[in-house]
Design a protein around this motif. Structure first.
Motif, PDB file in Angstrom:
ATOM      1  N   ILE A 133      38.351 100.850   6.224  1.00  0.00           N
ATOM      2  CA  ILE A 133      37.305 101.846   6.001  1.00  0.00           C
ATOM      3  C   ILE A 133      36.399 101.957   7.219  1.00  0.00           C
ATOM      4  O   ILE A 133      35.993 103.060   7.613  1.00  0.00           O
ATOM      5  CB  ILE A 133      36.495 101.488   4.738  1.00  0.00           C
ATOM      6  N   LEU A 134      36.086 100.837   7.822  1.00  0.00           N
ATOM      7  CA  LEU A 134      35.265 100.850   9.030  1.00  0.00           C
ATOM      8  C   LEU A 134      35.881 101.751  10.096  1.00  0.00           C
ATOM      9  O   LEU A 134      35.182 102.528  10.758  1.00  0.00           O
ATOM     10  CB  LEU A 134      35.136  99.424   9.579  1.00  0.00           C
ATOM     11  N   LEU A 135      37.198 101.686  10.256  1.00  0.00           N
ATOM     12  CA  LEU A 135      37.882 102.440  11.301  1.00  0.00           C
ATOM     13  C   LEU A 135      38.136 103.893  10.925  1.00  0.00           C
ATOM     14  O   LEU A 135      38.376 104.735  11.792  1.00  0.00           O
ATOM     15  CB  LEU A 135      39.219 101.758  11.628  1.00  0.00           C
ATOM     16  N   SER A 136      38.098 104.187   9.621  1.00  0.00           N
ATOM     17  CA  SER A 136      38.392 105.536   9.134  1.00  0.00           C
ATOM     18  C   SER A 136      37.136 106.337   8.821  1.00  0.00           C
ATOM     19  O   SER A 136      37.225 107.543   8.593  1.00  0.00           O
ATOM     20  CB  SER A 136      39.258 105.435   7.871  1.00  0.00           C
ATOM     21  N   ALA A 137      35.968 105.694   8.795  1.00  0.00           N
ATOM     22  CA  ALA A 137      34.715 106.370   8.448  1.00  0.00           C
ATOM     23  C   ALA A 137      34.426 107.509   9.418  1.00  0.00           C
ATOM     24  O   ALA A 137      34.940 107.555  10.538  1.00  0.00           O
ATOM     25  CB  ALA A 137      33.569 105.361   8.444  1.00  0.00           C
ATOM     26  N   SER A 138      33.574 108.427   8.996  1.00  0.00           N
ATOM     27  CA  SER A 138      33.354 109.651   9.767  1.00  0.00           C
ATOM     28  C   SER A 138      32.866 109.391  11.177  1.00  0.00           C
ATOM     29  O   SER A 138      33.248 110.095  12.122  1.00  0.00           O
ATOM     30  CB  SER A 138      32.360 110.560   9.036  1.00  0.00           C
ATOM     31  N   ASP A 139      32.036 108.353  11.380  1.00  0.00           N
ATOM     32  CA  ASP A 139      31.533 108.110  12.725  1.00  0.00           C
ATOM     33  C   ASP A 139      32.567 107.440  13.619  1.00  0.00           C
ATOM     34  O   ASP A 139      32.547 107.590  14.840  1.00  0.00           O
ATOM     35  CB  ASP A 139      30.239 107.282  12.688  1.00  0.00           C
TER      36      ASP A 139
ATOM     37  N   GLN B 185      36.279 108.452  17.484  1.00  0.00           N
ATOM     38  CA  GLN B 185      36.595 107.458  18.504  1.00  0.00           C
ATOM     39  C   GLN B 185      38.028 106.956  18.386  1.00  0.00           C
ATOM     40  O   GLN B 185      38.611 106.522  19.381  1.00  0.00           O
ATOM     41  CB  GLN B 185      35.629 106.265  18.385  1.00  0.00           C
ATOM     42  N   VAL B 186      38.586 107.009  17.185  1.00  0.00           N
ATOM     43  CA  VAL B 186      39.891 106.403  16.924  1.00  0.00           C
ATOM     44  C   VAL B 186      41.001 107.438  16.792  1.00  0.00           C
ATOM     45  O   VAL B 186      41.981 107.437  17.542  1.00  0.00           O
ATOM     46  CB  VAL B 186      39.825 105.534  15.645  1.00  0.00           C
ATOM     47  N   SER B 187      40.856 108.336  15.839  1.00  0.00           N
ATOM     48  CA  SER B 187      41.939 109.247  15.481  1.00  0.00           C
ATOM     49  C   SER B 187      42.448 110.127  16.624  1.00  0.00           C
ATOM     50  O   SER B 187      43.663 110.314  16.765  1.00  0.00           O
ATOM     51  CB  SER B 187      41.508 110.122  14.298  1.00  0.00           C
TER      52      SER B 187
ATOM     53  N   ILE C  34      41.865 101.731  18.404  1.00  0.00           N
ATOM     54  CA  ILE C  34      41.330 100.880  17.345  1.00  0.00           C
ATOM     55  C   ILE C  34      40.761  99.598  17.926  1.00  0.00           C
ATOM     56  O   ILE C  34      39.669  99.142  17.525  1.00  0.00           O
ATOM     57  CB  ILE C  34      42.436 100.573  16.318  1.00  0.00           C
ATOM     58  N   GLU C  35      41.471  99.022  18.864  1.00  0.00           N
ATOM     59  CA  GLU C  35      41.002  97.772  19.475  1.00  0.00           C
ATOM     60  C   GLU C  35      39.670  97.984  20.185  1.00  0.00           C
ATOM     61  O   GLU C  35      38.748  97.159  20.074  1.00  0.00           O
ATOM     62  CB  GLU C  35      42.062  97.250  20.444  1.00  0.00           C
ATOM     63  N   ARG C  36      39.534  99.088  20.900  1.00  0.00           N
ATOM     64  CA  ARG C  36      38.280  99.385  21.590  1.00  0.00           C
ATOM     65  C   ARG C  36      37.144  99.585  20.594  1.00  0.00           C
ATOM     66  O   ARG C  36      36.034  99.070  20.785  1.00  0.00           O
ATOM     67  CB  ARG C  36      38.437 100.628  22.463  1.00  0.00           C
ATOM     68  N   GLU C  37      37.403 100.354  19.547  1.00  0.00           N
ATOM     69  CA  GLU C  37      36.360 100.642  18.562  1.00  0.00           C
ATOM     70  C   GLU C  37      35.946  99.380  17.824  1.00  0.00           C
ATOM     71  O   GLU C  37      34.754  99.160  17.559  1.00  0.00           O
ATOM     72  CB  GLU C  37      36.859 101.706  17.576  1.00  0.00           C
ATOM     73  N   TRP C  38      36.903  98.544  17.480  1.00  0.00           N
ATOM     74  CA  TRP C  38      36.596  97.305  16.759  1.00  0.00           C
ATOM     75  C   TRP C  38      35.703  96.395  17.618  1.00  0.00           C
ATOM     76  O   TRP C  38      34.721  95.837  17.136  1.00  0.00           O
ATOM     77  CB  TRP C  38      37.876  96.589  16.381  1.00  0.00           C
ATOM     78  N   GLN C  39      36.058  96.258  18.872  1.00  0.00           N
ATOM     79  CA  GLN C  39      35.283  95.401  19.758  1.00  0.00           C
ATOM     80  C   GLN C  39      33.868  95.928  19.952  1.00  0.00           C
ATOM     81  O   GLN C  39      32.925  95.144  20.151  1.00  0.00           O
ATOM     82  CB  GLN C  39      35.991  95.271  21.107  1.00  0.00           C
ATOM     83  N   ALA C  40      33.708  97.237  19.869  1.00  0.00           N
ATOM     84  CA  ALA C  40      32.382  97.830  20.045  1.00  0.00           C
ATOM     85  C   ALA C  40      31.508  97.690  18.807  1.00  0.00           C
ATOM     86  O   ALA C  40      30.277  97.731  18.910  1.00  0.00           O
ATOM     87  CB  ALA C  40      32.518  99.308  20.414  1.00  0.00           C
ATOM     88  N   ARG C  41      32.131  97.518  17.642  1.00  0.00           N
ATOM     89  CA  ARG C  41      31.367  97.548  16.395  1.00  0.00           C
ATOM     90  C   ARG C  41      31.343  96.223  15.641  1.00  0.00           C
ATOM     91  O   ARG C  41      30.470  96.011  14.805  1.00  0.00           O
ATOM     92  CB  ARG C  41      31.953  98.624  15.468  1.00  0.00           C
TER      93      ARG C  41
END
Length: 469
Positions: free
Chosen positions: A349-355, A359-361, A51-58
Motif C-alpha cells: 500500500i505504501l508503494l501504491s498510494a497516490s503520492d 514516483q513508482v508506476s 520501487i527500491e528508490r522510493e522505499w529508501q526515500a520513505r
C-alpha cells in the motif's frame, strides 16, 4: 477536443477530480516488524529499481528486493517473499496455486489504499477475485484510439464509435490524398499492435463488444460449463475485421507492440492508431509537429446472442464499448509465505498510494494511471512532448476506459496457455488463407482441452470468481 458531446456527462466526475486536487492520504502508522520487507518483482526491472528508490526515500526498514520472471516463478513451489508484484493476468494462477492471499479485511478502509479512488474496472477486473480483494494496483496500460484531428476535419470524418465506422475511416483515409499520390503524408491509414503475443490480445479487445451482451456475464467461457466461446460468430466477425485492417498496414509495421504503435503514430507514420503512450524512449526525438487526439476504442451497436444464435441491436441502437483488461500492467499481492500478511499488505500500500504512484508506476512501460487523483499528472506516464491539451485528452480516454462497467478480462489459471493457442490462431488468420470460422473453432477445442487438463470443475469455479460471482 473531446470525442463527442456525450463525453461531457461521463467526464463530470473526472473534471472535478482534475480541477480539485485532493490531499494525499497517509499510510496508517503502526508498529512494524524490524526485519526486512521481502518483495519479489516479476518481469519489470525498471519498476523494481523505482520501487527500491522510493522505499529508501520513505522507509527506514530495509527492503530485500528480488527481480525475477513469471516463467521462473511458475517453475517453483511458492512465492519466497512477503509480497509479489506481477502481471494482473496471473492473478487466477497464483490463487489456484494458493501462493497469495486476500488483503486483510482490516485494511480495506485504509486511507492510503483508498479503494474508492482506484478506477472501478481496475478494481473489479484486476484486483478482485470471488468478492475478495487480492491485489493493490501499480497501473495497467489500456488500448486507446489515437487520431489526427486535422485529417478528420479535412475528410469530414467523425471519430468512430463502432468498429464498422473505424474500418470505413481507414478505407477513406487510405484512398485519400493523405496516403496516395507521389508524396503521401502517411505510410498507413492506421497502425495496430500485430506483433506476436500482442495480436491475440488485440483480437480480444476488438471482439469484446460483439461478444458481450446485456444477458450474459461470461464472454470467453460458459458460466456453468467453462466451454470455450471463442469460436462463436462474435469472435469470427472480430477476426474478419482485424484481417481486413491488417491488410492495409505495411509489412514492416506489422510487428509492433502497443507502445511501439504509439511511438510510430507520434512520429507521423499514420493518421490513426490503436495502442498506448509511454515515456519518450529517445531524449533527442524531434518536437511533435501536430497535436494528436485520443478516445476509447470503438464498440458495437450489435452483439451476438449465443442463446438465440442471432445478431441483435443494443437498446436504442447505441454503441457499447467493452474494454479488455489484464492486457498489461502490474499488481501486488500478499504472499502466503509472509510472516505477517498485514505488514506485507501495508508495504504494498505504501508503494501504491497516490503520492507514491507518480514516483513508482511511471518507471514501467506496462503501466499507466490507476487512480482518479493521478489523472491530472498523467504527463508523468507519457511522452512529455504532448501539449497539456493532448495529455488531458489522453487522460480522459484512459480514465473512461478503466472506469467502464462493461470491461472484461482473462486472468484464469492457464491463461498463458489459452493466449498462446489464440496467438497462433490469429497469426494463421492474418498471415495465410486460413478461414476465421474454422480456425477459431479449432482454437475453441484447444481451449477446451486446456480446461480439461487443468480440471473443468476447478475452472468453472475460477471463471465465476474472476467475474465477481
Amino acid at each position: 477536443m473531446s470525442r463527442y458531446c456525450c463525453f461531457a456527462l461521463s467526464l463530470i466526475t473526472l473534471v472535478f477530480t482534475l480541477g480539485c486536487p485532493q490531499p494525499k492520504p497517509p499510510v496508517v502508522e503502526e508498529k512494524r516488524p524490524s526485519g526486512p520487507f521481502k518483495l519479489l518483482v516479476l518481469d519489470d526491472p525498471q519498476l523494481a529499481d523505482a520501487i527500491e528508490r522510493e522505499w529508501q526515500a520513505r522507509e527506514e526498514r530495509p527492503l530485500e528486493l528480488t527481480k525475477s520472471t513469471a516463467a521462473e516463478l511458475l517453475k517453483g513451489e511458492k512465492v519466497d517473499a512477503d509480497a509479489v508484484i506481477y502481471p494482473p493476468q496471473l492473478l487466477g494462477e497464483l490463487i489456484a496455486r494458493e501462493w497469495i492471499e486476500p488483503l486483510p479485511e482490516s485494511l480495506q478502509d485504509n486511507e492510503a489504499l483508498d479503494l474508492n479512488d482506484i478506477f472501478p474496472a481496475v478494481r473489479r477486473m484486476e484486483l478482485d477475485w470471488g468478492g475478495k480483494t487480492y491485489g493493490v494496483p501499480f497501473g495497467s496500460q489500456t488500448l486507446v484510439l489515437m487520431y489526427r484531428p486535422e485529417v478528420f476535419e479535412k475528410l469530414e470524418l467523425e471519430v468512430p464509435t463502432t468498429w464498422v465506422e473505424y474500418q470505413s475511416a481507414v478505407d477513406r483515409i487510405a484512398s485519400s490524398e493523405f496516403c496516395t499520390g507521389d508524396a503521401p503524408k502517411f505510410v498507413s491509414a492506421t497502425l495496430e499492435p500485430l506483433a506476436a503475443q500482442w495480436r491475440s490480445k488485440l483480437f480480444l479487445a476488438r471482439s469484446a463488444a460483439y461478444a458481450k451482451n446485456p444477458s450474459n456475464y461470461a464472454v470467453l467461457f460458459g458460466l456453468s460449463s467453462a466451454d470455450a466461446l471463442i469460436g462463436q460468430q462474435s469472435f469470427v466477425k472480430g477476426a474478419e475485421e482485424l484481417k481486413a485492417v491488417a491488410e492495409t498496414i505495411p509489412a514492416d509495421l506489422q510487428a509492433l507492440s502497443p507502445a511501439e504503435v504509439g511511438r510510430q503514430f507520434l512520429a507521423g507514420k499514420s493518421a490513426m492508431a490503436i495502442g498506448w503512450l509511454s515515456l519518450k524512449s529517445q531524449e533527442n526525438e524531434a518536437k511533435l509537429e501536430f497535436t494528436p487526439d485520443f478516445a476509447p476504442l470503438p464498440g458495437s451497436a450489435k452483439y451476438w446472442n449465443e442463446l438465440t444464435e442471432t445478431w441483435e441491436e443494443r437498446r436504442g441502437g447505441r454503441p457499447a464499448e467493452v474494454p479488455f483488461l489484464t492486457i498489461s500492467g502490474r499488481i501486488g499481492s500478499v504472499s502466503r509465505s509472509s510472516r505477517s500478511a498485514r505488514d506485507a499488505a501495508l508495504g504494498l500500500i505504501l508503494l501504491s498510494a497516490s503520492d507514491s504512484a507518480v514516483q513508482v508506476s511511471p518507471a514501467s512501460e506496462a503501466t499507466t494511471v490507476y487512480r482518479n487523483t493521478n489523472v491530472g499528472g498523467i504527463t508523468q506516464w507519457i511522452d512529455p512532448r504532448l501539449t497539456s491539451e493532448g495529455a488531458s485528452t489522453y487522460g480522459e480516454a484512459v480514465a473512461l476506459t478503466l472506469s467502464s462497467s462493461e470491461a472484461i478480462n482473462l486472468n484464469l489459471p492457464g491463461v498463458e496457455q489459452y493466449l498462446a493457442a489464440l496467438d497462433v490462431a490469429v497469426g494463421k488468420i492474418l498471415e495465410s488463407d486460413a478461414t476465421p470460422q474454422e480456425t477459431l473453432q479449432k482454437t475453441a477445442q484447444e481451449w477446451n482441452d486446456i480446461t480439461d487438463k487443468i480440471g473443468r470443475p476447478a475452472q468453472i469455479k475460477a471463471n465465476s470468481a474472476s467475474l465477481g460471482r
